[in-house]
Design an enzyme around this catalytic site. Sequence first.
Site, PDB file in Angstrom:
ATOM      1  CG  ASP A  18      -1.973   0.976   1.274  1.00 36.60           C
ATOM      2  OD1 ASP A  18      -2.410   1.408   0.182  1.00 36.60           O
ATOM      3  OD2 ASP A  18      -2.414   1.355   2.384  1.00 36.60           O
ATOM      4  CG  ASN A  27      -7.214   0.851  -0.531  1.00 37.47           C
ATOM      5  OD1 ASN A  27      -7.632  -0.029  -1.275  1.00 37.47           O
ATOM      6  ND2 ASN A  27      -6.078   1.479  -0.750  1.00 37.47           N
TER       7      ASN A  27
HETATM    8  P1  13P Z   1      -8.609   4.454   5.935  1.00 39.02           P
HETATM    9  O1  13P Z   1      -7.581   4.279   7.001  1.00 39.02           O
HETATM   10  O2  13P Z   1      -9.217   5.802   5.953  1.00 39.02           O
HETATM   11  O3  13P Z   1      -9.625   3.368   5.938  1.00 39.02           O
HETATM   12  O4  13P Z   1      -7.840   4.376   4.527  1.00 39.02           O
HETATM   13  C1  13P Z   1      -7.188   3.193   4.154  1.00 39.02           C
HETATM   14  C2  13P Z   1      -6.407   3.367   2.917  1.00 39.02           C
HETATM   15  O5  13P Z   1      -6.779   4.077   2.013  1.00 39.02           O
HETATM   16  C3  13P Z   1      -5.147   2.622   2.789  1.00 39.02           C
HETATM   17  O6  13P Z   1      -4.445   2.955   1.647  1.00 39.02           O
END
Ligand code: 13P
Length: 287
Positions: A84, A229
Site C-alpha cells: 500500500d 481500501n
Molecule cells: P482508511 O484508514 O481511511 O480506511 O484508509 C485506508 C487506505 O486508504 C489505505 O491505503
Amino acid sequence: MLVSAKEMLQKAREGKYAVGQFNINNLEWTKAVLLTAQEMKSPVILGVSEGAGKYMTGFGTVAAMVKAMIDELNITVPVALHLDHGTYDGCYKCIKAGFSSIMFDGSHYPIAENVEKTTELVHVAHQLGLSIEAEVGSIGGEEDGVVGMGECADPDECKQIADLGVDMLAAGIGNIHGKYPENWSGLSFDTLAAVNEKVGDMPLVLHGGTGIPEDMIKKAISLGVAKINVNTECQLSFAAATREYIEAGKDQQGKGFDPRKLLAPGAEAIKATVREKIELFGSANKA
Ligand code: 13P
C-alpha cells in the site's frame, strides 16, 4: 490462493462491485481478514503499508506469514498481498519478498517522474506476474507520517498513467485517510465521472474507505470503483473491543490475561467490520 489482483478487479469492475483491501498489522489482523473472506466466499486484498511492513519485521516475514496462513487455514478464495502506498524502493523489496501486487505511489512526484517510474515498475511487475496500482492526485489525511491534502486528480493525467498499463488506478477525489472531519465536503463525483470516462474500463481504487457513507460507496462503485481500501475502521473496532474487555476487568479474571483471550474480542471486532464491508461492497459469493 495467493494471486495477483488483476483478474479479481477486472471481474469486479465488470460485475459492478468492489473488492475490499483491508490493511493488516499483525497475525491476528491477517487471520481475521482471511477467515472472514473465506466465510463469505469473497476475493480479498491484504494491504501492507511500508510502516506496517517494518513493524512486522520486514516484507519477507509478511509474505511468509500470509502464504503459510493461506495454506494452514485452507483459504481457497483469491487473496492478493498488496503493498500500500509503496515507494520506488519499497516496490522492489515487495517484489523480492514474494508479494503478488504492488502500489507505486508517485503522486508526490512531478507527473513526468511519476510516469517514468511507473513505466519501469509496470514492466517489472508484469514480467513477474504481479499486478500494479498507481496514484494520481494525493489522498488527504495522514498515512505513515505523510500528510496529504486530498486534492482531486486531473483526469488527463489519470489517462496518461492508465495508458502505461497499470492494473488499477487510485485517483484523488476528495477522499481522506483516517476519520473524516466534520466539515468534509464529500467525494467529488464530478471528478470521478470525468476520470472514469477518460480511463475506459480501468478498475479505479477508492482510498480512505473508513467512514464513507453507504450511498457514496454505492455511487462510487457505479462510476468504476472496483477496489476500496479500509484501514482505520478495523483499528477503531479492534481498539473499542479491547478497551471494553479490559474495562470490564476480564483480563483480571482467571487466565483472562492470556494474549489468546485478551486479543480475541478485538479479532472478532475486526471480523465484524470486514464482514460489514464485504456486504456493502457486494463482493460476497464472488470468489
Ligand atoms: P482508511 O484508514 O481511511 O480506511 O484508509 C485506508 C487506505 O486508504 C489505505 O491505503
